[in-house]
Design a protein around this motif. Structure first.
Motif, PDB file in Angstrom:
ATOM      1  N   ALA A 211     -71.963 -18.012  -2.973  1.00 30.57           N
ATOM      2  CA  ALA A 211     -72.303 -16.414  -2.742  1.00 30.57           C
ATOM      3  C   ALA A 211     -73.513 -16.377  -3.588  1.00 30.57           C
ATOM      4  O   ALA A 211     -74.455 -15.436  -2.903  1.00 30.57           O
ATOM      5  CB  ALA A 211     -71.393 -15.644  -3.080  1.00 30.57           C
ATOM      6  N   LEU A 212     -73.811 -16.790  -4.670  1.00 30.10           N
ATOM      7  CA  LEU A 212     -75.244 -16.386  -5.380  1.00 30.10           C
ATOM      8  C   LEU A 212     -76.232 -17.141  -4.887  1.00 30.10           C
ATOM      9  O   LEU A 212     -77.400 -16.300  -4.563  1.00 30.10           O
ATOM     10  CB  LEU A 212     -74.762 -16.735  -6.876  1.00 30.10           C
ATOM     11  CG  LEU A 212     -73.956 -16.162  -7.847  1.00 30.10           C
ATOM     12  CD1 LEU A 212     -73.671 -16.618  -9.166  1.00 30.10           C
ATOM     13  CD2 LEU A 212     -74.146 -14.644  -7.626  1.00 30.10           C
TER      14      LEU A 212
ATOM     15  N   ALA B 208     -77.076 -15.029  -1.541  1.00 25.32           N
ATOM     16  CA  ALA B 208     -77.804 -13.801  -1.907  1.00 25.32           C
ATOM     17  C   ALA B 208     -79.147 -14.018  -2.232  1.00 25.32           C
ATOM     18  O   ALA B 208     -80.099 -13.333  -1.955  1.00 25.32           O
ATOM     19  CB  ALA B 208     -77.050 -13.122  -3.262  1.00 25.32           C
TER      20      ALA B 208
ATOM     21  N   PRO C  63     -77.930  -9.927  -6.586  1.00 29.40           N
ATOM     22  CA  PRO C  63     -76.388  -9.753  -6.294  1.00 29.40           C
ATOM     23  C   PRO C  63     -75.731  -8.541  -6.572  1.00 29.40           C
ATOM     24  O   PRO C  63     -76.464  -7.683  -7.524  1.00 29.40           O
ATOM     25  CB  PRO C  63     -75.875 -10.992  -7.244  1.00 29.40           C
ATOM     26  CG  PRO C  63     -77.044 -11.873  -7.420  1.00 29.40           C
ATOM     27  CD  PRO C  63     -78.196 -11.180  -7.281  1.00 29.40           C
TER      28      PRO C  63
ATOM     29  N   ARG D 286     -70.999  -5.993  -3.663  1.00 27.52           N
ATOM     30  CA  ARG D 286     -70.522  -6.922  -2.332  1.00 27.52           C
ATOM     31  C   ARG D 286     -70.794  -8.302  -2.339  1.00 27.52           C
ATOM     32  O   ARG D 286     -69.909  -8.845  -1.866  1.00 27.52           O
ATOM     33  CB  ARG D 286     -71.363  -6.332  -1.158  1.00 27.52           C
ATOM     34  CG  ARG D 286     -70.952  -4.866  -0.836  1.00 27.52           C
ATOM     35  CD  ARG D 286     -71.619  -4.518   0.588  1.00 27.52           C
ATOM     36  NE  ARG D 286     -71.447  -3.111   0.877  1.00 27.52           N
ATOM     37  CZ  ARG D 286     -71.520  -2.373   1.828  1.00 27.52           C
ATOM     38  NH1 ARG D 286     -72.009  -3.114   2.952  1.00 27.52           N
ATOM     39  NH2 ARG D 286     -71.129  -1.434   2.186  1.00 27.52           N
ATOM     40  N   THR D 287     -71.626  -8.865  -3.342  1.00 26.90           N
ATOM     41  CA  THR D 287     -71.791 -10.116  -3.680  1.00 26.90           C
ATOM     42  C   THR D 287     -70.419 -10.476  -4.608  1.00 26.90           C
ATOM     43  O   THR D 287     -69.930 -11.666  -4.301  1.00 26.90           O
ATOM     44  CB  THR D 287     -72.936 -10.407  -4.439  1.00 26.90           C
ATOM     45  OG1 THR D 287     -74.127  -9.890  -3.836  1.00 26.90           O
ATOM     46  CG2 THR D 287     -73.123 -12.038  -4.526  1.00 26.90           C
TER      47      THR D 287
ATOM     48  N   ALA E  63     -67.609 -11.008  -2.121  1.00 26.41           N
ATOM     49  CA  ALA E  63     -67.797 -12.351  -1.404  1.00 26.41           C
ATOM     50  C   ALA E  63     -67.300 -13.493  -2.154  1.00 26.41           C
ATOM     51  O   ALA E  63     -66.654 -14.506  -1.640  1.00 26.41           O
ATOM     52  CB  ALA E  63     -69.253 -12.356  -0.800  1.00 26.41           C
TER      53      ALA E  63
ATOM     54  N   GLY F  25     -71.993 -15.096   1.271  1.00 25.81           N
ATOM     55  CA  GLY F  25     -72.639 -14.554   0.127  1.00 25.81           C
ATOM     56  C   GLY F  25     -73.969 -13.705   0.565  1.00 25.81           C
ATOM     57  O   GLY F  25     -74.428 -12.475   0.198  1.00 25.81           O
TER      58      GLY F  25
ATOM     59  N   THR G 228     -74.162  -9.629   1.059  1.00 27.12           N
ATOM     60  CA  THR G 228     -75.187  -8.968   0.106  1.00 27.12           C
ATOM     61  C   THR G 228     -76.162  -8.083   0.954  1.00 27.12           C
ATOM     62  O   THR G 228     -76.563  -6.864   0.429  1.00 27.12           O
ATOM     63  CB  THR G 228     -75.870  -9.939  -0.541  1.00 27.12           C
ATOM     64  OG1 THR G 228     -75.034 -10.595  -1.651  1.00 27.12           O
ATOM     65  CG2 THR G 228     -76.964  -9.292  -1.780  1.00 27.12           C
TER      66      THR G 228
ATOM     67  N   THR H 173     -80.755 -21.733  -5.747  1.00 28.49           N
ATOM     68  CA  THR H 173     -80.974 -20.402  -6.251  1.00 28.49           C
ATOM     69  C   THR H 173     -82.285 -20.072  -6.763  1.00 28.49           C
ATOM     70  O   THR H 173     -82.951 -19.298  -6.742  1.00 28.49           O
ATOM     71  CB  THR H 173     -79.788 -20.003  -7.101  1.00 28.49           C
ATOM     72  OG1 THR H 173     -78.561 -20.127  -6.327  1.00 28.49           O
ATOM     73  CG2 THR H 173     -80.016 -18.521  -7.677  1.00 28.49           C
TER      74      THR H 173
END
Length: 310
Positions: free
Chosen positions: A20-21, A24, A31, A34-35, A38, A141, A145, A281
């Protein structure tokens, strides 16, 4: 409690939040609440897949892995199936709280998990289904986001490709005997490392989208021309860690494709998901998020010594 920890492969949970990160970050947003929803949804759906996996394989495990919680009698099959259903419902509920776009991704993700465990696992489509599930988890994610997934598709494809390779190796972990699978996984790892580390995502000037403030950084990334940015350096470091995590176990499994070495290679592939998430990321200028994900790697490795992730 020990039996449930084994059934749910708890150390493998450290490989989940990074999806998820990374999603996002790839979508160009920081993030938020809502992240986190997720991430909670991903954790529930991941554990649902683990419980359902052992429920579906209980007859096979009775022959090949009688020590597992279900064939050994430490957990009843009905309890494992109930847990899978409850965790799936919880995952979908959390996704719904994150918004309709998130639920739109979580629903096919849950369907893919169930389809894999109940039928696709032992077919040629099995690894692709598992890779699709991991890619959808990253898109979850992004959807939670920002409400959109388009910009996160390349990262989802890279993460999904890694998962396909690991899953292909895992198909031989109980009986061994396939040097080709770890060799292909090794080549895939090398290719993904090059693709991820070649050039950080975003503009060549080192500026990130305006939406990526906050956790990902307070503003434009400033660095002197000709010098790599912090994000670029972190991307390279995480990509190198990703390659290093899998290289030796894959080589060992290729040279001696016995069940123990193949299982070790699969475990390494699962753990390598974390530095790959961190690299993706950082590549999207999510420096702080990448550091958070990278910090999960030693924790996952530590707990994997107590409970197997395969």
């Amino acid at each position: 409690m020990r039996a449930w920890a084994e059934l749910l492969r708890l150390p493998a949970l450290f490989s989940v939040p990074g999806d998820a990160l990374a999603g996002a970050a790839a979508s160009g947003a920081r993030p938020g609440a809502r992240t986190l929803l997720a991430i909670g949804s991903s954790l529930c759906l991941y554990e649902a897949g683990m419980a359902l996996n052992d429920w579906a394989d209980r007859d096979v495990d009775a022959v090949e892995r009688p020590h597992r919680p279900l064939p050994s009698g430490r957990i009843r099959p009905s309890a494992a199936l109930t847990a899978a259903c409850a965790l799936t419902a919880a995952g979908l509920a959390l996704a719904a709280r994150a918004g309709r776009p998130a639920l739109t991704v979580a629903a096919p993700l849950a369907a893919t998990v169930w389809a894999y465990d109940l039928g696709l696992k032992h077919t040629p489509a099995g690894p692709v289904a598992m890779g699709t599930a991991r890619g959808l988890d990253l898109l979850l994610g992004a959807a939670a986001t920002t409400g959109h997934t388009g910009r996160a598709l390349p990262s989802a494809a890279l993460l999904g490709t890694h998962t396909v390779a690991v899953t292909t190796v895992s198909r031989h972990e109980a009986r061994g005997g396939s040097p080709l699978a770890p060799l292909v996984a090794l080549a895939t790892t090398a290719l993904l490392t090059r693709l991820v580390a070649h050039r950080p995502a975003g503009s060549a000037t080192g500026r990130r989208p305006a939406a990526a403030h906050g956790l990902m950084g307070p503003g434009p990334a400033r660095h002197h021309p000709g010098h790599p940015s912090v994000a670029a350096l972190l991307t390279t470091a995480c990509a190198a860690a990703y390659a290093a995590t899998t290289a030796r176990p894959y080589v060992h499994a290729a040279l001696n494709p016995s069940p123990p070495l193949t299982q070790r290679a699969v475990g390494a592939g699962i753990r390598a998901t974390i530095p790959l998430q961190a690299a993706l990321t950082a590549r999207a200028r999510g420096t702080a998020g990448a550091l958070v994900i990278a910090a999960l790697a030693p924790l996952g490795a530590k707990f994997a010594k107590k409970v197997s992730v395969t």
